[in-house]
Design a protein around this motif. Structure first.
Motif, PDB file in Angstrom:
ATOM      1  N   ASP A  20       0.768  -1.038  -0.056  1.00 32.32           N
ATOM      2  CA  ASP A  20       0.067   0.100   0.044  1.00 32.32           C
ATOM      3  C   ASP A  20       1.063   1.120   0.162  1.00 32.32           C
ATOM      4  O   ASP A  20       0.519   2.198  -0.675  1.00 32.32           O
ATOM      5  CB  ASP A  20      -0.929   0.082   1.246  1.00 32.32           C
ATOM      6  CG  ASP A  20      -2.091   1.143   0.996  1.00 32.32           C
ATOM      7  OD1 ASP A  20      -2.912   1.155  -0.052  1.00 32.32           O
ATOM      8  OD2 ASP A  20      -2.151   1.943   1.856  1.00 32.32           O
ATOM      9  N   ASP A  21       1.988   1.169   0.679  1.00 31.05           N
ATOM     10  CA  ASP A  21       3.101   2.333   0.726  1.00 31.05           C
ATOM     11  C   ASP A  21       3.279   2.691  -0.675  1.00 31.05           C
ATOM     12  O   ASP A  21       3.482   3.795  -1.066  1.00 31.05           O
ATOM     13  CB  ASP A  21       4.039   2.221   1.569  1.00 31.05           C
ATOM     14  CG  ASP A  21       3.538   2.296   3.058  1.00 31.05           C
ATOM     15  OD1 ASP A  21       2.192   2.407   3.440  1.00 31.05           O
ATOM     16  OD2 ASP A  21       4.360   1.886   3.991  1.00 31.05           O
ATOM     17  N   MET A  23       2.063   1.967  -3.425  1.00 33.23           N
ATOM     18  CA  MET A  23       1.043   2.296  -4.479  1.00 33.23           C
ATOM     19  C   MET A  23       0.631   3.690  -4.047  1.00 33.23           C
ATOM     20  O   MET A  23       0.278   4.615  -5.051  1.00 33.23           O
ATOM     21  CB  MET A  23      -0.188   1.273  -4.373  1.00 33.23           C
ATOM     22  CG  MET A  23      -0.046  -0.077  -4.688  1.00 33.23           C
ATOM     23  SD  MET A  23      -1.548  -0.893  -4.656  1.00 33.23           S
ATOM     24  CE  MET A  23      -2.129  -0.482  -6.274  1.00 33.23           C
ATOM     25  N   VAL A  24       0.543   4.019  -2.924  1.00 35.21           N
ATOM     26  CA  VAL A  24       0.366   5.581  -2.546  1.00 35.21           C
ATOM     27  C   VAL A  24       1.376   6.312  -2.906  1.00 35.21           C
ATOM     28  O   VAL A  24       1.003   7.363  -3.686  1.00 35.21           O
ATOM     29  CB  VAL A  24       0.474   5.811  -0.971  1.00 35.21           C
ATOM     30  CG1 VAL A  24       0.389   7.098  -0.688  1.00 35.21           C
ATOM     31  CG2 VAL A  24      -0.706   4.986  -0.357  1.00 35.21           C
ATOM     32  N   VAL A  30      -7.454   4.598  -4.342  1.00 33.74           N
ATOM     33  CA  VAL A  30      -7.821   4.131  -3.033  1.00 33.74           C
ATOM     34  C   VAL A  30      -8.558   2.830  -3.561  1.00 33.74           C
ATOM     35  O   VAL A  30      -8.289   1.608  -2.855  1.00 33.74           O
ATOM     36  CB  VAL A  30      -8.700   4.921  -2.306  1.00 33.74           C
ATOM     37  CG1 VAL A  30      -9.186   3.847  -1.018  1.00 33.74           C
ATOM     38  CG2 VAL A  30      -8.084   6.147  -1.791  1.00 33.74           C
ATOM     39  N   ARG A  33      -6.078   0.341  -4.625  1.00 28.04           N
ATOM     40  CA  ARG A  33      -5.055  -0.360  -3.421  1.00 28.04           C
ATOM     41  C   ARG A  33      -5.908  -1.141  -2.780  1.00 28.04           C
ATOM     42  O   ARG A  33      -5.068  -2.318  -2.349  1.00 28.04           O
ATOM     43  CB  ARG A  33      -4.721   1.083  -2.553  1.00 28.04           C
ATOM     44  CG  ARG A  33      -3.758   2.094  -3.319  1.00 28.04           C
ATOM     45  CD  ARG A  33      -3.744   3.552  -2.811  1.00 28.04           C
ATOM     46  NE  ARG A  33      -3.958   3.462  -1.124  1.00 28.04           N
ATOM     47  CZ  ARG A  33      -4.047   4.439  -0.415  1.00 28.04           C
ATOM     48  NH1 ARG A  33      -4.532   5.406  -0.902  1.00 28.04           N
ATOM     49  NH2 ARG A  33      -4.294   4.233   0.881  1.00 28.04           N
ATOM     50  N   LYS A  34      -6.940  -1.065  -2.516  1.00 29.38           N
ATOM     51  CA  LYS A  34      -7.705  -2.189  -1.639  1.00 29.38           C
ATOM     52  C   LYS A  34      -8.045  -3.296  -2.628  1.00 29.38           C
ATOM     53  O   LYS A  34      -7.939  -4.442  -1.854  1.00 29.38           O
ATOM     54  CB  LYS A  34      -9.227  -1.585  -1.332  1.00 29.38           C
ATOM     55  CG  LYS A  34      -9.161  -0.281  -0.374  1.00 29.38           C
ATOM     56  CD  LYS A  34     -10.660   0.079   0.006  1.00 29.38           C
ATOM     57  CE  LYS A  34     -10.706   1.218   0.985  1.00 29.38           C
ATOM     58  NZ  LYS A  34     -11.908   1.766   1.268  1.00 29.38           N
ATOM     59  N   THR A  37      -4.505  -5.221  -2.074  1.00 26.66           N
ATOM     60  CA  THR A  37      -4.048  -5.741  -0.688  1.00 26.66           C
ATOM     61  C   THR A  37      -5.240  -6.739  -0.209  1.00 26.66           C
ATOM     62  O   THR A  37      -4.740  -7.619   0.372  1.00 26.66           O
ATOM     63  CB  THR A  37      -3.975  -4.560   0.251  1.00 26.66           C
ATOM     64  OG1 THR A  37      -5.085  -3.853   0.417  1.00 26.66           O
ATOM     65  CG2 THR A  37      -2.682  -3.837   0.024  1.00 26.66           C
ATOM     66  N   LYS A  38      -6.742  -6.614  -0.512  1.00 27.12           N
ATOM     67  CA  LYS A  38      -7.656  -7.375   0.113  1.00 27.12           C
ATOM     68  C   LYS A  38      -8.096  -8.435  -0.811  1.00 27.12           C
ATOM     69  O   LYS A  38      -8.419  -9.560  -0.425  1.00 27.12           O
ATOM     70  CB  LYS A  38      -8.685  -6.475   0.567  1.00 27.12           C
ATOM     71  CG  LYS A  38      -8.508  -5.477   1.634  1.00 27.12           C
ATOM     72  CD  LYS A  38      -9.606  -4.578   2.023  1.00 27.12           C
ATOM     73  CE  LYS A  38      -9.341  -3.524   3.012  1.00 27.12           C
ATOM     74  NZ  LYS A  38      -8.775  -3.973   4.390  1.00 27.12           N
ATOM     75  N   ARG A  43       0.823  -8.214   0.053  1.00 28.72           N
ATOM     76  CA  ARG A  43       1.075  -7.328   1.319  1.00 28.72           C
ATOM     77  C   ARG A  43       2.387  -6.775   1.217  1.00 28.72           C
ATOM     78  O   ARG A  43       2.330  -5.313   1.561  1.00 28.72           O
ATOM     79  CB  ARG A  43       1.084  -8.518   2.442  1.00 28.72           C
ATOM     80  CG  ARG A  43       1.060  -7.726   3.792  1.00 28.72           C
ATOM     81  CD  ARG A  43       1.172  -8.947   4.805  1.00 28.72           C
ATOM     82  NE  ARG A  43       2.276  -9.569   4.851  1.00 28.72           N
ATOM     83  CZ  ARG A  43       2.414 -10.889   4.916  1.00 28.72           C
ATOM     84  NH1 ARG A  43       1.266 -11.642   5.166  1.00 28.72           N
ATOM     85  NH2 ARG A  43       3.586 -11.552   4.921  1.00 28.72           N
TER      86      ARG A  43
END
Length: 315
Positions: A20-21, A23-24, A30, A33-34, A37-38, A43
């Motif tokens: 996530d870092d 991708m930010v 957002v 990103r979700k 990861t989800k 991860r």
């Protein structure tokens, strides 16, 4: 001639970064990103520490694969284009010297992206089978890339995030091998030659047909080994995302629990080294048994497909 592979050596840098870092920093939305990861199961990603050199990691993998031995040829498969200064003789000469292989020939394999490393194994096999070859010759196949050169380069939109990794394996005649080569196949779909510059429509089509292309390539690989898909014990995959392999499982009929995705949360996608990493991990934790037959799979943007069938031999 029977061709075998040694145990795979994998080397990772000392840092890891949350997906996530990354991708930010890359400015990804957002929702994506979700999804990564989800749903995709991504991860952490291995990344070079500020005081680390990717060349050092590559040399460590090569030395571990050589295990004190030698090689007559070095093939380095990579996805990322290397810096201009490294395309001259300095990089291969420096790498050969550090590996103790100053008399070996050295070639890079690129422009087929993440299919380059498994394609390198195929080229090694053909080299060993050439007329006049000695049965004692060995080829060192290296693979991996430094994705952390830039966040934009390591995030493949809608698909995965790539990490820093190096892997090496010796390809040689069948004596004292850990794995026996049984067959292989490659393929290309030129409709997707624009790669990361594809339009939204081209990306959507690629996402739709890519899994079917992989199934077809694996079918040809197992056929070349005199097998069928249901005779495979394991799939050692391209570690892009879990959703892709769910679709592959449905289309191929291969159960999900035969597809080795354990590493995905820890390493994400490691370019062309994925299948080698999956094999090293599965063997190290005792999953692979003598007689098991495994399909190794790689997918390259562009689009390129490569599959190789190996059999696990007794220690």
């Amino acid at each position: 001639m029977s061709v075998g592979l040694s145990r795979v050596a994998v080397r990772l840098p000392s840092w890891v970064e949350p997906v996530d870092d990354i991708m930010v920093r890359a400015g990804r939305p957002v929702t994506e990103r979700k999804m990564f990861t989800k749903v995709y199961g991504l991860r952490d990603i291995p990344s070079l520490a500020p005081d680390q050199s990717y060349e050092d990691v590559l040399v460590e993998a090569g030395r571990a694969a050589l295990a004190g031995g030698t090689a007559d040829l070095v093939l380095y498969g990579h996805t990322m284009l290397m810096a201009e200064t490294d395309l001259c003789a300095e990089f291969p000469d420096r790498l050969r010297a550090r590996l103790g292989l100053s008399d070996a020939r050295f070639y890079g394999l690129s422009h087929i992206n993440c299919a380059s490393v498994l394609r390198g194994v195929e080229y090694a096999r053909m080299y060993l089978a050439r007329p006049g070859a000695s049965g004692s010759e060995r080829v060192l196949v290296l693979g991996g890339d430094q994705g952390s050169v830039g966040d934009d380069a390591r995030v493949i939109a809608g698909t995965t995030v790539s990490g820093d990794c190096a892997a090496g394996v010796i390809v040689h005649s069948g004596q004292s091998a850990r794995y026996r080569y049984l067959g292989g196949a490659g393929g290309r779909d030129a409709r997707f030659h624009r790669n990361i510059r594809m339009t939204k429509e081209e990306n959507a089509l690629f996402a739709k047909v890519c899994s079917a292309q992989v199934v077809e390539t694996v079918e040809r690989a197992v056929a070349s080994a005199g097998m069928t898909l249901d005779q495979l014990d394991w799939v050692l995959p391209h570690l892009n995302n879990k959703m892709f392999w769910r679709t592959f499982s449905i289309q191929s009929g291969i159960p999900r629990d035969k597809i080795c995705l354990d590493l995905m949360p820890e390493t994400g996608h490691s370019f062309g080294a994925d299948a080698l990493m999956a094999m090293e991990h599965a063997d190290r934790i005792g999953r692979l048994r003598p007689g098991d037959r495994c399909a190794m799979i790689a997918i390259g943007q562009g689009a390129y497909f490569q599959s190789m069938i190996i059999e696990v031999l007794p220690d």
